[in-house]
Design a protein around this motif. Structure first.
Motif, PDB file in Angstrom:
ATOM      1  N   HIS A  61       4.539  -0.369  -0.172  1.00 39.76           N
ATOM      2  CA  HIS A  61       5.435  -0.968   0.812  1.00 39.76           C
ATOM      3  C   HIS A  61       4.637  -1.825   1.779  1.00 39.76           C
ATOM      4  CE1 HIS A  61       3.695   2.405   2.958  1.00 39.76           C
ATOM      5  NE2 HIS A  61       3.888   1.696   4.044  1.00 39.76           N
ATOM      6  N   ASP A  68       1.273   4.690   1.858  1.00 40.60           N
ATOM      7  CA  ASP A  68       0.774   5.174   3.152  1.00 40.60           C
ATOM      8  C   ASP A  68      -0.174   6.361   2.944  1.00 40.60           C
ATOM      9  OD1 ASP A  68       1.542   3.511   5.168  1.00 40.60           O
ATOM     10  OD2 ASP A  68       2.762   4.990   6.226  1.00 40.60           O
ATOM     11  N   HIS A  77       0.845  -1.206   0.000  1.00 39.92           N
ATOM     12  CA  HIS A  77       0.000   0.000   0.000  1.00 39.92           C
ATOM     13  C   HIS A  77       0.871   1.242   0.000  1.00 39.92           C
ATOM     14  CE1 HIS A  77       1.117  -0.782   4.160  1.00 39.92           C
ATOM     15  NE2 HIS A  77       1.026   0.524   4.355  1.00 39.92           N
TER      16      HIS A  77
HETATM   17 FE   LIG Z   1       2.370   1.645   5.589  1.00 41.69          FE
END
Ligand SMILES: [Fe+2]
Length: 288
Positions: free
Chosen positions: A241, A99, A97
């Motif tokens: 990540h 962030d 995803h």
């Molecule tokens: Fe994350």
């Protein structure tokens, strides 16, 4: 197709300026030797330099905190489409995803992950997936080329359940002016609602194939262990990540979010990913 091509193992570099150059080229870099939280924050600020528009600690990831937050999220209701928010359990490998994905255009364009203490059992390795490299490889493969075309050309709903965003956007797009690319993945990507049912079904199938490709890149590529003091610097627009499952209650990772002059939008208020409240101006697509 070789999905491991899209997996990034960041190189260790010697200065914030070198990290910035390496992130510009390969999407991620590690700045070692940040011995405490203040040193990590100072390194992130130096990375952004005069480009800094907003910067700060977003959350501290420990087993106890994440389990408590996951329980709060579990109590939140599903939306009218049956989609339900869920945080990955600490024992599970995360979905790749970007962030702050739930904030749409207001999410940070840079992410800094500081390892305060690695997992004592050697678990919880990190992974990074370069969305641009993945889409380039998919475009060359007849099996995946339609998915890559869809990713660049079709708007989807990028919002989280019960957290609607005003603007729809394609999975991937070049951003005018900065030369930056944004390639998104998260567990709640969905077709734009209210289309003809056959279009909605076709889009859902292509989003599902995109998600499977990102997951294969995650699982095909090498993961890496952050050492104590490592600051993993990430282009949060281009890369997704996550981390593998872990057990050690003493593991500490800080998530620090940064917005540069190239960010699409810079929010002003606090951003809470556990109990998201979307200010009316953000829902209208404007910075508050
Ligand atoms: Fe994350």
């Amino acid at each position: 197709m070789d999905f491991s091509l899209a997996s990034v193992v960041p190189q260790r570099v010697g200065s914030p300026a070198e990290a910035r150059a390496e992130v510009g080229e390969r999407g991620a870099a590690i700045l070692p030797g940040c011995r405490d939280q203040d040193a990590a924050l100072a390194a992130g600020r130096a990375f952004l330099g005069g480009d800094l528009r907003r910067f700060g600690l977003q959350f501290e990831a420990t087993k106890a905190k994440q389990e408590a937050e996951a329980a709060v999220v579990d109590d939140q209701p599903a939306d009218e489409r049956g989609r339900k928010r869920r945080f990955t359990a600490t024992a599970e490998r995360m979905t790749p995803h970007n962030d702050g994905f739930g904030f749409g255009d207001f999410g940070p364009d840079y992410l800094f992950l500081w390892c305060g203490r690695p997992d004592g059992y050697g678990e919880g390795a990190s992974f990074l997936v370069d969305g641009l490299r993945l889409l380039e490889a998919m475009a060359e493969d007849p099996e995946y080329a339609p998915v890559a075309r869809f990713a660049w050309h079709t708007e989807i709903d990028q919002s989280e359940p019960n957290f609607p965003l005003a603007a729809h956007a394609p999975i991937a797009r070049w951003l005018p002016g900065s030369g930056r690319v944004q390639v998104r993945h998260h567990p709640f990507q969905a077709p734009v609602p209210g289309q003809a049912p056959q279009d909605e079904a076709a889009h859902a199938a292509l989003i599902e194939r995109w998600s499977r490709a990102v997951t294969m890149a995650r699982d095909a590529g090498p993961m890496f262990q952050a050492a104590a003091g490592d600051l993993i610097c990430v282009d949060n627009y281009r890369l997704t990540h996550g981390r593998d499952g872990y057990r050690d209650p003493a593991r500490v990772m800080l998530s620090i979010w940064g917005w540069s002059a190239a960010a699409i939008a810079v929010p002003e208020g606090p951003l809470d990913i556990v109990r998201p409240v979307i200010p009316p101006a953000m829902a209208a697509g404007k910075a508050t």
